[in-house]
Motif scaffolding. Sequence first.
Motif, PDB file in Angstrom:
ATOM      1  N   LYS A  45       0.845  -1.183   0.000  1.00  0.00           N
ATOM      2  CA  LYS A  45       0.000   0.000   0.000  1.00  0.00           C
ATOM      3  C   LYS A  45       0.886   1.240   0.000  1.00  0.00           C
ATOM      4  O   LYS A  45       2.012   1.213   0.473  1.00  0.00           O
ATOM      5  N   ALA A  46       0.364   2.315  -0.515  1.00  0.00           N
ATOM      6  CA  ALA A  46       1.091   3.577  -0.493  1.00  0.00           C
ATOM      7  C   ALA A  46       1.102   4.099   0.943  1.00  0.00           C
ATOM      8  O   ALA A  46       0.086   4.097   1.636  1.00  0.00           O
ATOM      9  N   THR A  47       2.249   4.546   1.398  1.00  0.00           N
ATOM     10  CA  THR A  47       2.338   5.077   2.752  1.00  0.00           C
ATOM     11  C   THR A  47       2.022   6.562   2.735  1.00  0.00           C
ATOM     12  O   THR A  47       2.309   7.265   1.772  1.00  0.00           O
ATOM     13  N   ARG A  48       1.447   7.005   3.807  1.00  0.00           N
ATOM     14  CA  ARG A  48       1.077   8.412   3.923  1.00  0.00           C
ATOM     15  C   ARG A  48       2.327   9.227   4.200  1.00  0.00           C
ATOM     16  O   ARG A  48       3.201   8.815   4.952  1.00  0.00           O
ATOM     17  N   GLY A  49       2.384  10.397   3.623  1.00  0.00           N
ATOM     18  CA  GLY A  49       3.504  11.295   3.855  1.00  0.00           C
ATOM     19  C   GLY A  49       3.399  11.935   5.228  1.00  0.00           C
ATOM     20  O   GLY A  49       2.397  11.797   5.932  1.00  0.00           O
ATOM     21  N   PRO A  50       4.421  12.674   5.633  1.00  0.00           N
ATOM     22  CA  PRO A  50       4.382  13.312   6.947  1.00  0.00           C
ATOM     23  C   PRO A  50       3.333  14.421   7.002  1.00  0.00           C
ATOM     24  O   PRO A  50       3.039  15.065   5.995  1.00  0.00           O
ATOM     25  N   LYS A  51       2.762  14.607   8.178  1.00  0.00           N
ATOM     26  CA  LYS A  51       1.773  15.660   8.359  1.00  0.00           C
ATOM     27  C   LYS A  51       2.452  17.023   8.334  1.00  0.00           C
ATOM     28  O   LYS A  51       3.588  17.171   8.784  1.00  0.00           O
ATOM     29  N   LYS A  52       1.747  17.992   7.829  1.00  0.00           N
ATOM     30  CA  LYS A  52       2.268  19.354   7.841  1.00  0.00           C
ATOM     31  C   LYS A  52       2.113  19.914   9.260  1.00  0.00           C
ATOM     32  O   LYS A  52       1.141  19.610   9.957  1.00  0.00           O
ATOM     33  N   PRO A  53       3.057  20.740   9.704  1.00  0.00           N
ATOM     34  CA  PRO A  53       2.927  21.293  11.046  1.00  0.00           C
ATOM     35  C   PRO A  53       1.752  22.263  11.135  1.00  0.00           C
ATOM     36  O   PRO A  53       1.384  22.913  10.157  1.00  0.00           O
ATOM     37  N   LYS A  54       1.148  22.317  12.329  1.00  0.00           N
ATOM     38  CA  LYS A  54       0.017  23.200  12.558  1.00  0.00           C
ATOM     39  C   LYS A  54       0.513  24.644  12.513  1.00  0.00           C
ATOM     40  O   LYS A  54       1.517  24.976  13.172  1.00  0.00           O
ATOM     41  N   PRO A  55      -0.148  25.519  11.762  1.00  0.00           N
ATOM     42  CA  PRO A  55       0.329  26.897  11.690  1.00  0.00           C
ATOM     43  C   PRO A  55       0.135  27.613  13.028  1.00  0.00           C
ATOM     44  O   PRO A  55      -0.834  27.351  13.749  1.00  0.00           O
ATOM     45  N   PRO A  56       1.033  28.510  13.381  1.00  0.00           N
ATOM     46  CA  PRO A  56       0.891  29.223  14.657  1.00  0.00           C
ATOM     47  C   PRO A  56      -0.292  30.184  14.617  1.00  0.00           C
ATOM     48  O   PRO A  56      -0.687  30.664  13.554  1.00  0.00           O
ATOM     49  N   ARG A  57      -0.872  30.441  15.769  1.00  0.00           N
ATOM     50  CA  ARG A  57      -2.004  31.364  15.863  1.00  0.00           C
ATOM     51  C   ARG A  57      -1.518  32.776  15.630  1.00  0.00           C
ATOM     52  O   ARG A  57      -0.500  33.200  16.173  1.00  0.00           O
ATOM     53  N   THR A  58      -2.239  33.522  14.836  1.00  0.00           N
ATOM     54  CA  THR A  58      -1.865  34.913  14.593  1.00  0.00           C
ATOM     55  C   THR A  58      -2.629  35.857  15.508  1.00  0.00           C
ATOM     56  O   THR A  58      -2.107  36.907  15.889  1.00  0.00           O
ATOM     57  N   ARG A  59      -3.872  35.502  15.861  1.00  0.00           N
ATOM     58  CA  ARG A  59      -4.648  36.316  16.806  1.00  0.00           C
ATOM     59  C   ARG A  59      -4.622  35.659  18.173  1.00  0.00           C
ATOM     60  O   ARG A  59      -4.736  34.453  18.292  1.00  0.00           O
ATOM     61  N   PHE A  60      -4.443  36.418  19.206  1.00  0.00           N
ATOM     62  CA  PHE A  60      -4.412  35.945  20.583  1.00  0.00           C
ATOM     63  C   PHE A  60      -3.393  34.812  20.763  1.00  0.00           C
ATOM     64  O   PHE A  60      -3.728  33.719  21.215  1.00  0.00           O
ATOM     65  N   PRO A  61      -2.135  35.036  20.420  1.00  0.00           N
ATOM     66  CA  PRO A  61      -1.163  33.939  20.480  1.00  0.00           C
ATOM     67  C   PRO A  61      -0.872  33.445  21.891  1.00  0.00           C
ATOM     68  O   PRO A  61      -0.515  32.277  22.066  1.00  0.00           O
TER      69      PRO A  61
END
Length: 80
Positions: free
Chosen positions: A48-64
Motif C-alpha cells: 500500500k502507499a504510505t502516507r507522507g508526513p503531516k504538515k505542522p500546525k500553523p501558529p495562531r496569529t490572533r491571541f497567540p
Amino acid sequence: MEVSGACPGPWIAVPVETWAGLGAWSVGPMAEWHKEPARGANLGRYRKATRGPKKPKPPRTRFPGAKHVATSRLLGTEQT
C-alpha cells in the motif's frame, strides 16, 4: 472491469471442457479453487502507499498567548 478484461486469456488457453463444469460448482469448491493460486501470491509486491508526513500546525496569529478565546470576543472584534 479488470476481471472482465482478464477472462478472455484463460478462455483461450484452457479447453472449453475445463470451464464447462465450473458453472455447476457450489460456493465452497469455487472459493477453494480461487484460494489455491492466491496462496502463492507474493503480497510484498502489492504494498500500500504510505502516507507522507503531516504538515505542522500553523501558529495562531490572533491571541497567540491565550489558550482559549471566547467566541463573543472573536465576534466582537470583527463586528466593530
